[in-house]
Scaffold this motif. Sequence first.
Motif, mmCIF file in Angstrom:
data_model
loop_
_atom_site.group_PDB
_atom_site.id
_atom_site.type_symbol
_atom_site.label_atom_id
_atom_site.label_comp_id
_atom_site.label_asym_id
_atom_site.label_seq_id
_atom_site.Cartn_x
_atom_site.Cartn_y
_atom_site.Cartn_z
ATOM 1 N N MET A 1 -4.742 -7.931 -3.307
ATOM 2 C CA MET A 1 -3.469 -8.597 -3.213
ATOM 3 C C MET A 1 -3.631 -10.032 -3.694
ATOM 4 O O MET A 1 -4.635 -10.677 -3.438
ATOM 5 C CB MET A 1 -2.972 -8.598 -1.775
ATOM 6 C CG MET A 1 -1.774 -9.474 -1.585
ATOM 7 S SD MET A 1 -1.265 -9.702 0.105
ATOM 8 C CE MET A 1 -1.134 -8.046 0.647
ATOM 9 N N LYS A 2 -2.599 -10.517 -4.394
ATOM 10 C CA LYS A 2 -2.614 -11.885 -4.898
ATOM 11 C C LYS A 2 -1.304 -12.577 -4.532
ATOM 12 O O LYS A 2 -0.234 -12.000 -4.644
ATOM 13 C CB LYS A 2 -2.796 -11.868 -6.414
ATOM 14 C CG LYS A 2 -2.913 -13.238 -7.009
ATOM 15 C CD LYS A 2 -3.253 -13.163 -8.482
ATOM 16 C CE LYS A 2 -3.398 -14.582 -9.018
ATOM 17 N NZ LYS A 2 -3.849 -14.618 -10.391
ATOM 18 N N ILE A 4 1.508 -15.183 -5.374
ATOM 19 C CA ILE A 4 2.121 -15.833 -6.533
ATOM 20 C C ILE A 4 3.110 -16.870 -6.012
ATOM 21 O O ILE A 4 3.964 -16.552 -5.180
ATOM 22 C CB ILE A 4 2.881 -14.812 -7.410
ATOM 23 C CG1 ILE A 4 1.998 -13.627 -7.782
ATOM 24 C CG2 ILE A 4 3.473 -15.488 -8.636
ATOM 25 C CD1 ILE A 4 0.806 -13.961 -8.624
ATOM 26 N N ASP A 38 -5.553 -17.679 -3.256
ATOM 27 C CA ASP A 38 -4.539 -16.757 -3.782
ATOM 28 C C ASP A 38 -4.890 -15.285 -3.590
ATOM 29 O O ASP A 38 -4.086 -14.421 -3.908
ATOM 30 C CB ASP A 38 -4.226 -17.055 -5.244
ATOM 31 C CG ASP A 38 -5.362 -16.709 -6.192
ATOM 32 O OD1 ASP A 38 -6.489 -16.466 -5.720
ATOM 33 O OD2 ASP A 38 -5.117 -16.690 -7.410
ATOM 34 N N GLN A 39 -6.078 -15.006 -3.031
ATOM 35 C CA GLN A 39 -6.468 -13.616 -2.767
ATOM 36 C C GLN A 39 -6.985 -13.482 -1.331
ATOM 37 O O GLN A 39 -8.185 -13.341 -1.102
ATOM 38 C CB GLN A 39 -7.507 -13.160 -3.780
ATOM 39 C CG GLN A 39 -6.943 -13.135 -5.181
ATOM 40 C CD GLN A 39 -7.906 -12.573 -6.200
ATOM 41 O OE1 GLN A 39 -9.072 -12.351 -5.928
ATOM 42 N NE2 GLN A 39 -7.404 -12.321 -7.388
ATOM 43 N N ALA A 61 5.534 -14.744 -3.577
ATOM 44 C CA ALA A 61 5.545 -13.287 -3.751
ATOM 45 C C ALA A 61 4.119 -12.785 -3.653
ATOM 46 O O ALA A 61 3.154 -13.549 -3.783
ATOM 47 C CB ALA A 61 6.135 -12.929 -5.107
ATOM 48 N N LEU A 62 3.992 -11.499 -3.396
ATOM 49 C CA LEU A 62 2.683 -10.850 -3.347
ATOM 50 C C LEU A 62 2.606 -9.806 -4.450
ATOM 51 O O LEU A 62 3.572 -9.084 -4.710
ATOM 52 C CB LEU A 62 2.461 -10.177 -1.985
ATOM 53 C CG LEU A 62 2.463 -11.108 -0.790
ATOM 54 C CD1 LEU A 62 2.311 -10.293 0.499
ATOM 55 C CD2 LEU A 62 1.347 -12.133 -0.899
ATOM 56 N N GLU A 63 1.458 -9.748 -5.083
ATOM 57 C CA GLU A 63 1.215 -8.800 -6.161
ATOM 58 C C GLU A 63 -0.013 -7.973 -5.789
ATOM 59 O O GLU A 63 -1.037 -8.535 -5.409
ATOM 60 C CB GLU A 63 0.972 -9.580 -7.441
ATOM 61 C CG GLU A 63 0.754 -8.788 -8.676
ATOM 62 C CD GLU A 63 0.552 -9.700 -9.871
ATOM 63 O OE1 GLU A 63 -0.614 -10.024 -10.156
ATOM 64 O OE2 GLU A 63 1.551 -10.085 -10.491
ATOM 65 N N ASP A 64 0.100 -6.658 -5.911
ATOM 66 C CA ASP A 64 -1.052 -5.800 -5.590
ATOM 67 C C ASP A 64 -2.037 -5.742 -6.713
ATOM 68 O O ASP A 64 -1.803 -5.947 -7.830
ATOM 69 C CB ASP A 64 -0.582 -4.383 -5.261
ATOM 70 C CG ASP A 64 0.075 -4.328 -3.898
ATOM 71 O OD1 ASP A 64 -0.295 -5.113 -3.021
ATOM 72 O OD2 ASP A 64 0.981 -3.497 -3.735
#
Length: 64
Positions: A1-2, A4, A38-39, A61-64
Motif C-alpha cells: 500500500m502507498k 498518495i 508513504d508505505q 488516497a491509498l494505492e495498492d
Amino acid sequence: MKIIADTGKCVGAGQCVLTEPSLFDQSEEDGTVIVLDDQPQGDLVEKAREAVHVCPSQALALED
C-alpha cells in the motif's frame, strides 16, 4: 500500500497529522501535508486508512 498526497487539494487542516504524526507532517511554509512514510506497515496501515477518511479536502488516497 502507498499513500498518495495531492498538495494542490490540501487545505492544511492537519487532521492527518493528528491521526498519525509518524506518517504525516505539515509544511512550515503553507501548512500542506508532507508524507513522512508513504508505505506504512503493520498497525500504521489502519492509521493511514483513518487519515484518508478524516481528510476534509480529500487530498489523501491509498494505492495498492
